[in-house]
Design a protein around this motif. Structure first.
Motif, PDB file in Angstrom:
ATOM      1  N   LEU A 163       7.739  12.098  -5.712  1.00  0.00           N
ATOM      2  CA  LEU A 163       8.577  11.263  -4.843  1.00  0.00           C
ATOM      3  C   LEU A 163       7.673  10.227  -4.197  1.00  0.00           C
ATOM      4  N   LEU A 164       7.829   8.982  -4.616  1.00  0.00           N
ATOM      5  CA  LEU A 164       7.025   7.888  -4.085  1.00  0.00           C
ATOM      6  C   LEU A 164       7.686   7.349  -2.826  1.00  0.00           C
ATOM      7  N   VAL A 165       6.880   7.085  -1.784  1.00  0.00           N
ATOM      8  CA  VAL A 165       7.431   6.575  -0.528  1.00  0.00           C
ATOM      9  C   VAL A 165       6.726   5.281  -0.148  1.00  0.00           C
ATOM     10  N   ASN A 166       7.478   4.400   0.509  1.00  0.00           N
ATOM     11  CA  ASN A 166       6.920   3.158   1.031  1.00  0.00           C
ATOM     12  C   ASN A 166       7.599   2.848   2.358  1.00  0.00           C
ATOM     13  N   PRO A 167       6.823   2.597   3.446  1.00  0.00           N
ATOM     14  CA  PRO A 167       7.410   2.415   4.776  1.00  0.00           C
ATOM     15  C   PRO A 167       7.850   1.005   5.094  1.00  0.00           C
ATOM     16  N   GLY A 168       7.554   0.041   4.205  1.00  0.00           N
ATOM     17  CA  GLY A 168       8.000  -1.319   4.458  1.00  0.00           C
ATOM     18  C   GLY A 168       6.887  -2.245   4.875  1.00  0.00           C
ATOM     19  N   GLY A 169       7.270  -3.288   5.557  1.00  0.00           N
ATOM     20  CA  GLY A 169       6.348  -4.341   5.952  1.00  0.00           C
ATOM     21  C   GLY A 169       6.967  -5.705   5.627  1.00  0.00           C
ATOM     22  N   PRO A 170       6.512  -6.355   4.530  1.00  0.00           N
ATOM     23  CA  PRO A 170       5.393  -5.933   3.702  1.00  0.00           C
ATOM     24  C   PRO A 170       4.092  -5.910   4.491  1.00  0.00           C
ATOM     25  N   GLY A 171       3.208  -5.023   4.105  1.00  0.00           N
ATOM     26  CA  GLY A 171       1.932  -4.894   4.768  1.00  0.00           C
ATOM     27  C   GLY A 171       1.692  -3.536   5.378  1.00  0.00           C
ATOM     28  N   GLY A 172       2.725  -2.685   5.447  1.00  0.00           N
ATOM     29  CA  GLY A 172       2.550  -1.343   5.969  1.00  0.00           C
ATOM     30  C   GLY A 172       1.792  -0.478   4.980  1.00  0.00           C
ATOM     31  N   SER A 173       0.897   0.341   5.467  1.00  0.00           N
ATOM     32  CA  SER A 173       0.128   1.232   4.600  1.00  0.00           C
ATOM     33  C   SER A 173       0.988   2.420   4.193  1.00  0.00           C
ATOM     34  N   ALA A 174       1.290   2.521   2.909  1.00  0.00           N
ATOM     35  CA  ALA A 174       2.061   3.656   2.416  1.00  0.00           C
ATOM     36  C   ALA A 174       1.238   4.934   2.466  1.00  0.00           C
ATOM     37  N   PRO A 204      -3.796  -9.432 -18.490  1.00  0.00           N
ATOM     38  CA  PRO A 204      -4.497  -8.230 -18.034  1.00  0.00           C
ATOM     39  C   PRO A 204      -5.981  -8.214 -18.371  1.00  0.00           C
ATOM     40  N   GLU A 205      -6.386  -9.034 -19.312  1.00  0.00           N
ATOM     41  CA  GLU A 205      -7.801  -9.088 -19.665  1.00  0.00           C
ATOM     42  C   GLU A 205      -8.626  -9.855 -18.633  1.00  0.00           C
ATOM     43  N   ALA A 206      -7.956 -10.522 -17.691  1.00  0.00           N
ATOM     44  CA  ALA A 206      -8.643 -11.393 -16.744  1.00  0.00           C
ATOM     45  C   ALA A 206      -9.277 -10.645 -15.579  1.00  0.00           C
ATOM     46  N   GLY A 207      -9.024  -9.351 -15.459  1.00  0.00           N
ATOM     47  CA  GLY A 207      -9.602  -8.588 -14.371  1.00  0.00           C
ATOM     48  C   GLY A 207      -8.629  -7.551 -13.861  1.00  0.00           C
ATOM     49  N   GLU A 208      -9.103  -6.697 -12.978  1.00  0.00           N
ATOM     50  CA  GLU A 208      -8.260  -5.631 -12.472  1.00  0.00           C
ATOM     51  C   GLU A 208      -8.396  -5.505 -10.965  1.00  0.00           C
ATOM     52  N   ILE A 209      -7.474  -4.748 -10.397  1.00  0.00           N
ATOM     53  CA  ILE A 209      -7.458  -4.465  -8.976  1.00  0.00           C
ATOM     54  C   ILE A 209      -7.370  -2.960  -8.813  1.00  0.00           C
ATOM     55  N   LYS A 210      -7.998  -2.445  -7.777  1.00  0.00           N
ATOM     56  CA  LYS A 210      -8.007  -1.008  -7.541  1.00  0.00           C
ATOM     57  C   LYS A 210      -7.087  -0.671  -6.373  1.00  0.00           C
ATOM     58  N   LEU A 211      -6.174   0.256  -6.630  1.00  0.00           N
ATOM     59  CA  LEU A 211      -5.145   0.611  -5.668  1.00  0.00           C
ATOM     60  C   LEU A 211      -5.352   2.034  -5.172  1.00  0.00           C
ATOM     61  N   ALA A 212      -5.236   2.225  -3.864  1.00  0.00           N
ATOM     62  CA  ALA A 212      -5.416   3.534  -3.246  1.00  0.00           C
ATOM     63  C   ALA A 212      -4.139   4.354  -3.359  1.00  0.00           C
ATOM     64  N   MET A 238       4.748  14.651  -2.933  1.00  0.00           N
ATOM     65  CA  MET A 238       4.928  13.436  -2.151  1.00  0.00           C
ATOM     66  C   MET A 238       3.754  12.509  -2.449  1.00  0.00           C
ATOM     67  N   VAL A 239       4.051  11.262  -2.840  1.00  0.00           N
ATOM     68  CA  VAL A 239       3.023  10.332  -3.324  1.00  0.00           C
ATOM     69  C   VAL A 239       3.194   8.975  -2.646  1.00  0.00           C
ATOM     70  N   ALA A 240       2.080   8.301  -2.410  1.00  0.00           N
ATOM     71  CA  ALA A 240       2.116   6.935  -1.874  1.00  0.00           C
ATOM     72  C   ALA A 240       0.991   6.127  -2.484  1.00  0.00           C
ATOM     73  N   VAL A 241       1.229   4.847  -2.657  1.00  0.00           N
ATOM     74  CA  VAL A 241       0.193   3.905  -3.069  1.00  0.00           C
ATOM     75  C   VAL A 241       0.233   2.720  -2.114  1.00  0.00           C
ATOM     76  N   ASP A 242      -0.916   2.363  -1.557  1.00  0.00           N
ATOM     77  CA  ASP A 242      -0.965   1.143  -0.762  1.00  0.00           C
ATOM     78  C   ASP A 242      -0.750  -0.042  -1.694  1.00  0.00           C
ATOM     79  N   PRO A 243       0.255  -0.882  -1.434  1.00  0.00           N
ATOM     80  CA  PRO A 243       0.478  -2.037  -2.306  1.00  0.00           C
ATOM     81  C   PRO A 243      -0.752  -2.930  -2.376  1.00  0.00           C
ATOM     82  N   ARG A 244      -0.864  -3.644  -3.451  1.00  0.00           N
ATOM     83  CA  ARG A 244      -1.998  -4.565  -3.612  1.00  0.00           C
ATOM     84  C   ARG A 244      -2.071  -5.523  -2.427  1.00  0.00           C
TER      85      ARG A 244
END
Length: 519
Positions: A110-121, A86-94, A143-149
């Protein structure tokens, strides 16, 4: 339901390896559970760092802001680029949310994900789930969503320009000779090289295991003791992976349109090919009863023959579309497959096929564009780039080279006389991937997890019903809920029986009775 929205959020088959506990789960006022190293997973490439090394990520506070979409808030979640370092850097998730509307006691997130992979949650939440999920669920949950890395707003994987993607999607995927085979292989090599050139830093770190760890990080930051989650299509594999890594943190999980994590890539592709054949035959059985059916008004077998003949004709003579792109066989096939995801798109497909058989291909091209998430200005969302990046990291490639793909064609054609040849060759896409696969096919049992509901649709085109049966049997706490019908996934698609069972599970923790079937 808007069929275009469905197609754009879950139609990824050509690039895929080929769309709860009783009581409260603990809301934002609960005491934080604190980070901990997860169980070692058969699909994990390296053990995560210690809890202390991850502490700063787990203790962050989200700064919510207005999204510009009425009712929704947005924030940025920081996550380690590499959980093993984790010290090597970070990524920012929407991240986005819409808060519980009430009445009734809030149950948490309630976290939701529509699939894909590659679909924007995030896009799925703001465009559908946050306003379209059943009102009783939205009343009690944020209702919560995070776009996967690597996806959409979360440092997206990039591979090709718009014009390059146009060329890529038109390449012949049913090669007739050595030259066409070489051209197809070259297209896959070029796609992979583009990803390596433009996204080298992130490519090794977009696996499903990485994203599942991000979900646990978000759970903690949101203040939930347990994860409540609805995942569709590939989102079921993501949810099952979370349960495998963090079984003690599983709250109420719904896995709708399930994938089977125990299968190697070639079997996933072949099974999915059979799924599209099942869906097509269902479409054809409906079509031949109608006077405007472009495939004839006889039998399903006749319709199958007519569609195959049409594809061969387009292969030899692509159709004009009213723009610079012609309708090639590959685009025509993609257009038909796109409409298999939702029976609401069948009238559109009949119209597009009638048009194409009359010599004009714009209707099928529009369906193919919706599948690939191509905009009218010629730009593409990163769906297909992220799809390949995740799939090619999660499993070893289906084939070692074109010779293997060619040998597999007969078995794929047995699975689907209509789509088999093209989908066999499409499974060559990970062969030239620049980042070695880190995952392996394996059974997921998630010992110790709370009850998990797995939903399967009997004529699902993209995630065959037998995958749901398999995943439910693998999970130590899996409960299978069956929808007897057409289309990809079941929740929120018109079945009161399915929706009631899942709503009751999410709100009360009551698992559907064993063997429950809906139609």
């Amino acid at each position: 339901m808007d069929s275009r929205r469905l197609l754009r959020t879950s139609a990824t088959a050509l690039a895929a390896a080929g769309l709860i506990l009783s009581g409260c789960t603990g809301g934002s006022d609960d005491a934080a559970a604190g980070p901990s190293a997860a169980k070692t997973s058969a699909s994990a490439t390296a053990s995560p760092a210690s809890a202390a090394a991850l502490q700063g990520f787990y203790e962050q506070k989200l700064a919510w802001r207005d999204c510009g979409v009425p009712g929704f808030q947005c924030a940025t979640l920081r996550a380690p680029l590499d959980y093993a370092a984790p010290e090597a850097g970070e990524i920012k998730l929407a991240v986005s949310r819409i808060k519980a509307t009430g009445p009734g006691k809030r149950l948490g997130s309630l976290l939701v994900n529509p699939g894909g992979p590659g679909g924007s949650a995030v896009g799925y939440l703001q465009g559908y789930a946050g306003i379209g999920y059943p009102a009783p669920v939205r009343a009690r949950y944020d209702m919560v969503a995070v776009d996967p890395r690597g996806v959409a707003r979360s440092e997206p994987v990039e591979c090709l320009t718009g014009p390059q993607m146009d060329a890529y999607t038109q390449v012949d995927q049913t090669p007739d000779d050595n030259a066409e085979t070489a051209a197809l292989a070259a297209s896959f090599k070029g796609f992979a090289a583009g990803c390596a050139k433009r996204s080298a830093k992130i490519l090794p770190h977009v696996s499903t295991v990485d994203t599942a760890r991000d979900m646990d990080l978000l759970r903690e930051v949101l203040g939930d003791r347990k994860l409540t989650y609805v995942g569709a299509s590939y989102g079921t594999f993501l949810g099952a992976t979370y349960a495998e890594l963090f079984p003690d943190r599983v709250g109420r999980l719904v896995l709708d349109g399930a994938m089977d994590p125990s299968l190697p890539a070639v079997d996933l592709n072949r099974d999915q090919t059979a799924g599209f054949e099942t869906a097509f035959r269902s479409f054809a059985a409906d079509c031949v009863k109608k006077t405007d059916c472009p495939l004839g008004t006889g039998s399903v077998d006749e319709a199958t023959t007519n569609l195959r003949d049409f594809f061969r004709q387009v292969d030899a003579n692509p159709l004009p579309t009213g723009e610079s792109r012609e309708l090639t066989e590959s685009l025509a096939t993609t257009g038909v497959i796109a409409a298999m995801y939702d029976e609401a798109a069948w009238p559109q497909l009949r119209e597009a096929l009638n048009q194409a058989m009359g010599g004009e291909g714009s209707g099928l091209l529009a369906l193919a564009d919706s599948y690939y998430e191509r905009e009218a200005n010629g730009t593409y969302a990163n769906l297909m780039a992220a799809n390949a990046a995740v799939n090619c990291l999660d499993l070893p490639p289906a084939f070692a080279g074109p010779a293997d793909a060619e040998k597999a064609v007969p078995s794929f054609e047995k699975a689907s006389p209509v789509f088999g040849e093209g989908l066999a060759w499409a499974a060559l896409n990970c062969t030239y991937w620049p980042t070695p696969a880190t995952g392996r096919p394996h059974r997921i049992t998630a010992e110790g997890a709370a009850p998990i509901v797995v939903v399967g649709t009997t004529r699902d085109p993209a995630t065959p019903y037998k995958w749901a049966e398999s995943l439910a049997s693998q999970l130590s706490s899996g409960a299978l809920l069956t929808y007897e019908g057409d289309g990809h996934t079941a929740y929120g698609r018109g079945s009161d029986c399915i929706d009631t069972a899942i709503n009751t599970y999410l709100l009360e923790g009551t698992v559907p009775q064993k063997g429950k079937r809906c139609s």
